[in-house]
Design an enzyme around this catalytic site. Structure first.
Site, short mmCIF file in Angstrom:
data_model
loop_
_atom_site.label_atom_id
_atom_site.label_comp_id
_atom_site.label_asym_id
_atom_site.label_seq_id
_atom_site.Cartn_x
_atom_site.Cartn_y
_atom_site.Cartn_z
N LYS A 167 82.42 -19.21 70.30
CA LYS A 167 81.88 -17.85 70.30
C LYS A 167 81.26 -17.38 68.98
O LYS A 167 80.49 -16.42 68.96
CB LYS A 167 83.01 -16.85 70.66
CG LYS A 167 83.46 -16.94 72.09
CD LYS A 167 82.38 -16.45 73.03
CE LYS A 167 82.72 -16.66 74.48
NZ LYS A 167 81.60 -17.03 75.31
N TYR A 197 87.22 -30.58 76.98
CA TYR A 197 88.27 -29.92 76.21
C TYR A 197 89.59 -30.57 76.65
O TYR A 197 89.91 -30.55 77.84
CB TYR A 197 88.32 -28.42 76.51
CG TYR A 197 87.17 -27.64 75.92
CD1 TYR A 197 85.93 -27.59 76.54
CD2 TYR A 197 87.33 -26.92 74.72
CE1 TYR A 197 84.87 -26.87 75.99
CE2 TYR A 197 86.28 -26.20 74.18
CZ TYR A 197 85.07 -26.18 74.81
OH TYR A 197 84.02 -25.47 74.28
N PRO A 229 87.22 -21.79 66.76
CA PRO A 229 86.03 -22.29 67.45
C PRO A 229 86.23 -22.72 68.90
O PRO A 229 85.24 -23.02 69.58
CB PRO A 229 85.61 -23.50 66.60
CG PRO A 229 86.84 -23.92 65.87
CD PRO A 229 87.65 -22.68 65.68
N TYR A 259 83.32 -17.83 79.09
CA TYR A 259 82.71 -18.95 78.36
C TYR A 259 81.19 -18.83 78.37
O TYR A 259 80.54 -19.04 77.34
CB TYR A 259 83.15 -20.27 79.00
CG TYR A 259 82.84 -21.50 78.18
CD1 TYR A 259 83.80 -22.02 77.30
CD2 TYR A 259 81.62 -22.14 78.28
CE1 TYR A 259 83.52 -23.15 76.55
CE2 TYR A 259 81.34 -23.27 77.54
CZ TYR A 259 82.29 -23.78 76.67
OH TYR A 259 82.02 -24.90 75.93
N HIS A 275 74.00 -27.12 80.27
CA HIS A 275 75.22 -27.58 80.93
C HIS A 275 75.70 -26.54 81.93
O HIS A 275 75.76 -25.36 81.62
CB HIS A 275 76.33 -27.83 79.90
CG HIS A 275 76.11 -29.08 79.09
ND1 HIS A 275 77.06 -29.58 78.25
CD2 HIS A 275 75.06 -29.93 79.01
CE1 HIS A 275 76.61 -30.68 77.67
NE2 HIS A 275 75.39 -30.90 78.11
P1 FAD Z 1 77.00 -17.87 58.09
O1 FAD Z 1 76.41 -18.93 58.94
O2 FAD Z 1 78.26 -18.16 57.35
O3 FAD Z 1 75.88 -17.44 57.05
C1 FAD Z 1 76.16 -16.66 55.91
C2 FAD Z 1 75.17 -17.03 54.82
O4 FAD Z 1 75.37 -16.16 53.71
C3 FAD Z 1 75.37 -18.44 54.31
O5 FAD Z 1 74.15 -19.13 54.33
C4 FAD Z 1 75.90 -18.23 52.90
O6 FAD Z 1 75.53 -19.29 52.04
C5 FAD Z 1 75.27 -16.92 52.52
N1 FAD Z 1 75.98 -16.20 51.46
C6 FAD Z 1 77.31 -16.07 51.29
N2 FAD Z 1 77.59 -15.32 50.21
C7 FAD Z 1 76.38 -14.95 49.68
C8 FAD Z 1 76.01 -14.18 48.54
N3 FAD Z 1 76.94 -13.63 47.77
N4 FAD Z 1 74.70 -14.01 48.28
C9 FAD Z 1 73.76 -14.56 49.11
N5 FAD Z 1 74.07 -15.30 50.19
C10 FAD Z 1 75.36 -15.50 50.48
N6 FAD Z 1 81.28 -21.69 65.73
C11 FAD Z 1 81.26 -22.24 66.94
O7 FAD Z 1 80.94 -21.52 67.91
N7 FAD Z 1 81.56 -23.59 67.09
C12 FAD Z 1 81.85 -24.40 66.00
O8 FAD Z 1 82.08 -25.60 66.16
C13 FAD Z 1 81.89 -23.85 64.72
N8 FAD Z 1 82.18 -24.60 63.61
C14 FAD Z 1 82.20 -23.99 62.38
C15 FAD Z 1 82.49 -24.74 61.23
C16 FAD Z 1 82.55 -24.12 59.96
C17 FAD Z 1 82.86 -24.95 58.72
C18 FAD Z 1 82.33 -22.73 59.85
C19 FAD Z 1 82.42 -22.04 58.50
C20 FAD Z 1 82.00 -22.00 61.00
C21 FAD Z 1 81.94 -22.61 62.26
N9 FAD Z 1 81.61 -21.90 63.42
C22 FAD Z 1 81.59 -22.47 64.63
C23 FAD Z 1 81.27 -20.52 63.39
C24 FAD Z 1 79.76 -20.30 63.34
O9 FAD Z 1 79.13 -21.37 62.69
C25 FAD Z 1 79.57 -19.00 62.63
O10 FAD Z 1 80.14 -17.99 63.44
C26 FAD Z 1 78.12 -18.66 62.31
O11 FAD Z 1 77.64 -19.52 61.29
C27 FAD Z 1 78.01 -17.22 61.87
O12 FAD Z 1 76.73 -16.97 61.35
P2 FAD Z 1 76.52 -15.93 60.19
O13 FAD Z 1 75.05 -15.90 59.97
O14 FAD Z 1 77.26 -14.69 60.49
O15 FAD Z 1 77.28 -16.55 58.92
C1 DHB Z 2 80.91 -27.05 69.94
C2 DHB Z 2 81.86 -26.45 69.17
C3 DHB Z 2 82.84 -25.70 69.77
O1 DHB Z 2 83.77 -25.10 69.04
C4 DHB Z 2 82.89 -25.57 71.15
O2 DHB Z 2 83.91 -24.86 71.71
C5 DHB Z 2 81.93 -26.16 71.91
C6 DHB Z 2 80.92 -26.90 71.30
C7 DHB Z 2 79.88 -27.88 69.29
O3 DHB Z 2 79.93 -28.04 68.05
O4 DHB Z 2 79.00 -28.39 70.00
#
Ligand code: FAD
Ligand code: DHB
Length: 391
Positions: free
Chosen positions: A297, A202, A293, A384, A72
Site C-alpha cells: 500500500k 504470499y 509492505p 488489495y 494481475h
Molecule cells: P520516498 O520514496 O521516501 O521519497 C522521499 C524523497 O525525499 C527521497 O527521494 C529522499 O531522498 C528525499 N528526501 C529526504 N529528506 C530530504 C531532505 N531533507 N531534502 C531533500 N530531499 C529529501 N511499498 C510497497 O508497497 N511495497 C514494497 O515492497 C516496499 N518496499 C519498501 C522498501 C524500502 C526500503 C522503503 C523505505 C519503502 C518501501 N515501500 C514499499 C514503501 C514505498 O516505497 C513508499 O511508500 C514510497 O516510496 C513513498 O513515496 P514517497 O514519495 O512518499 O517517499
Molecule cells: C511487492 C511488494 C510488496 O510488499 C507486495 O505486497 C507486493 C509486491 C513488490 O515489490 O513487487
C-alpha cells in the site's frame, strides 16, 4: 527566488505532485538531496492498485506502464502445505492490480518533468522550511554547486519520506502520532531469473513469511521474513535461495534460481502522524505515514495523497481554502483503511517469534477462512485492489 509550490523530495509523491500541478498551470520546484541516478535505482515497491493505474493514465504518464506493466487478476495464498488462488476479477467485478516497479515510475516522472521544463534540483543539502504559518513560506537549501538559495512559495509540500525534515519542522505538540513496530523485517532480493509463478505468492511457513513477486517476465523479486536486527552480511546468496526453497516448497512446483543483483533488509512499522498539514505546509506519502509492505500500500497511498493535494493547492492558490482544509481528513480516511489492511495481512502471514500455539492456530484459521469463504475473500480482494477516490 520565487515559485508557487516548493516540493521537498523527488520520490513518487513529490514528482507526481509537480506533474499534476504543471497540468493545472501551477509552477513548482522539486528539491532532492540524493542524485538522480540514486532515486532512479532505489529498489522499493512494485505493485499498483487499479486506481493508481487510472490516475497515471489520466495524467498522461502511462505509455510505458501500459506497454510493460504486468496486469494481475489475483494472488496465491500458501500455508500449511497448500496453495490457494484468489481471483480478484471474479470477486470484485473485474478489478486488477499491475506490477510496474517504483524505479520505473520514478524514471518516467523525472523524464517527463524535464521534458516539460520542470524545475528539479538533485544533490542539494541543508534543506530547511520556515514561515509555515504565513502566506509566504520559505524553502531554503544549498545547491550541488554550493550556492545557498531561499525560495519564497505560496505553499510547501513535504514529500520527503519518513526521515525527512518537513514533519519535524511542525512545532512540537501539534501532531498526534500512532505507531507500531513489528518483531520482524523483510529481506528483499531482485534476481535475473524469470518468475516461477504467473501471479504473486504470499506464503506463511513455520520458518517465516515469504513473498514471490516480479519485476518483468525476466526478473523475479522475492522477500523473506527475517529477525529485525538481522544483517545482510549474514545472508550469502546460497542461504537466501535455500530459505526460499524451503518456504515455497510444493510438490510438482519448482522455484527457479538465478543471479541476485540487489539485496537489502527493510524494517517494518505502522506509523500515522496527523494532521497532514500545518499552515502552508502539506505532508504527503511516507512523510506522514508508513505501512508494513505486506499489503503493497505505501506507494499507492503516496500517489493518492498527492492527487488530492494537487486539487487542494489549485483551489488554495485561487483563494478557496476549503479543499486544503479538508486535505488531511480526506487522506487519513484512506490511510487508516490501508493501515488496518496492512496490519491485518502482516499479522496473518508472519511468524511471531516465541508466539504461543494459540496465535498460530488463529492465523491458520483466518487463512482458511479467506480461502474458503467468498465473503472473506471478497473483503481481502477489495482492500488489495484498492479504494475508490475519497474526495
Ligand atoms: P520516498 O520514496 O521516501 O521519497 C522521499 C524523497 O525525499 C527521497 O527521494 C529522499 O531522498 C528525499 N528526501 C529526504 N529528506 C530530504 C531532505 N531533507 N531534502 C531533500 N530531499 C529529501 N511499498 C510497497 O508497497 N511495497 C514494497 O515492497 C516496499 N518496499 C519498501 C522498501 C524500502 C526500503 C522503503 C523505505 C519503502 C518501501 N515501500 C514499499 C514503501 C514505498 O516505497 C513508499 O511508500 C514510497 O516510496 C513513498 O513515496 P514517497 O514519495 O512518499 O517517499
Ligand atoms: C511487492 C511488494 C510488496 O510488499 C507486495 O505486497 C507486493 C509486491 C513488490 O515489490 O513487487
Amino acid at each position: 527566488m520565487r515559485t508557487q509550490v516548493g516540493i521537498v523530495g523527488a520520490g513518487p509523491a513529490g514528482l507526481l505532485l509537480s506533474h499534476l500541478l504543471a497540468l493545472r498551470g501551477i509552477d513548482s520546484l522539486v528539491v532532492e538531496d540524493r542524485s538522480r541516478a540514486y532515486c532512479e535505482a532505489r529498489q522499493r515497491a512494485g505493485l499498483l492498485e487499479d486506481g493508481t493505474v487510472k490516475l497515471l493514465r489520466e495524467a498522461d504518464l502511462a505509455q510505458r506502464l501500459d506497454a510493460e506493466g504486468l496486469e494481475h487478476g489475483g494472488i496465491y495464498l500458501q500455508f500449511a502445505g497448500e496453495r490457494h488462488h484468489l481471483d480478484f476479477r471474479d470477486l470484485t467485478g473485474g478489478r486488477t492490480v499491475t506490477i510496474y516497479a517504483q524505479t520505473e515510475i520514478v524514471k518516467d516522472l523525472i523524464t517527463r518533468r524535464l521534458a516539460d521544463g520542470g524545475a528539479l534540483e538533485f544533490e542539494i543539502s541543508g534543506t530547511a522550511v520556515a514561515g509555515l504559518d504565513t502566506d509566504r513560506p520559505v524553502l531554503s537549501y544549498t545547491t550541488a554547486g554550493g550556492e545557498r538559495r531561499e525560495v519564497v512559495c505560496d505553499a510547501i509540500a513535504g514529500c520527503d519520506g519518513f526521515h525527512g525534515i518537513c514533519r519535524p519542522s511542525i512545532p512540537p505538540g501539534l501532531l498526534t502520532v500512532r505507531d507500531r513496530d513489528y518483531p520482524y523485517a523483510w529481506l528483499g532480493i531482485t534476481a535475473d531469473v524469470p518468475p516461477s509463478t504467473d501471479e504473486l505468492i504470499y506464503n506463511r511457513h513455520p520458518d517465516g513469511f515469504a513473498l514471490h513477486t516480479m519485476r518483468t517476465p525476466q526478473v523475479s523479486r522475492l522477500y523473506l521474513q527475517v529477525p529485525p536486527d538481522d544483517r545482510i552480511e549474514a545472508w550469502p546468496d546460497e542461504r537466501i535461495w535455500a530459505a526460499l526453497q524451503r518456504r515455497f516448497a510444493l510438490p510438482g512446483w519448482e522455484l527457479k534460481e538465478g543471479p541476485i543483483f540487489d539485496k537489502a533488509i527493510t524494517p517494518m512499522r505502522s506509523f500515522v502522524s496527523s494532521p497532514m498539514r500545518y499552515g502552508r505546509l502539506f505532508l504527503a506519502g511516507d512523510a506522514a505515514h508508513i505501512v508494513p509492505p505486506t499489503g503493497a500500500k505505501g506507494l499507492n497511498l503516496a500517489m493518492a495523497d498527492v492527487s488530492v493535494l494537487a486539487d487542494a493547492l489549485e483551489a488554495l492558490l485561487r483563494g478557496d481554502g476549503r479543499p486544503a482544509d479538508r486535505y488531511s481528513d480526506t487522506c487519513l480516511r484512506r490511510v487508516w483503511r490501508a493501515t488496518h489492511f496492512s496490519w491485518w495481512m502482516t499479522t496473518m502471514l508472519h511468524v511471531t517469534p516465541a508466539a504461543d500455539p494459540m496465535t498460530e492456530e488463529l492465523q491458520l484459521s483466518q487463512l482458511r477462512y479467506v480461502t474458503s469463504s467468498r465473503a472473506a475473500a471478497t473483503s481481502l480482494a477489495e482492500n488489495y485492489t484498492g479504494y475508490p477516490p475519497l474526495r
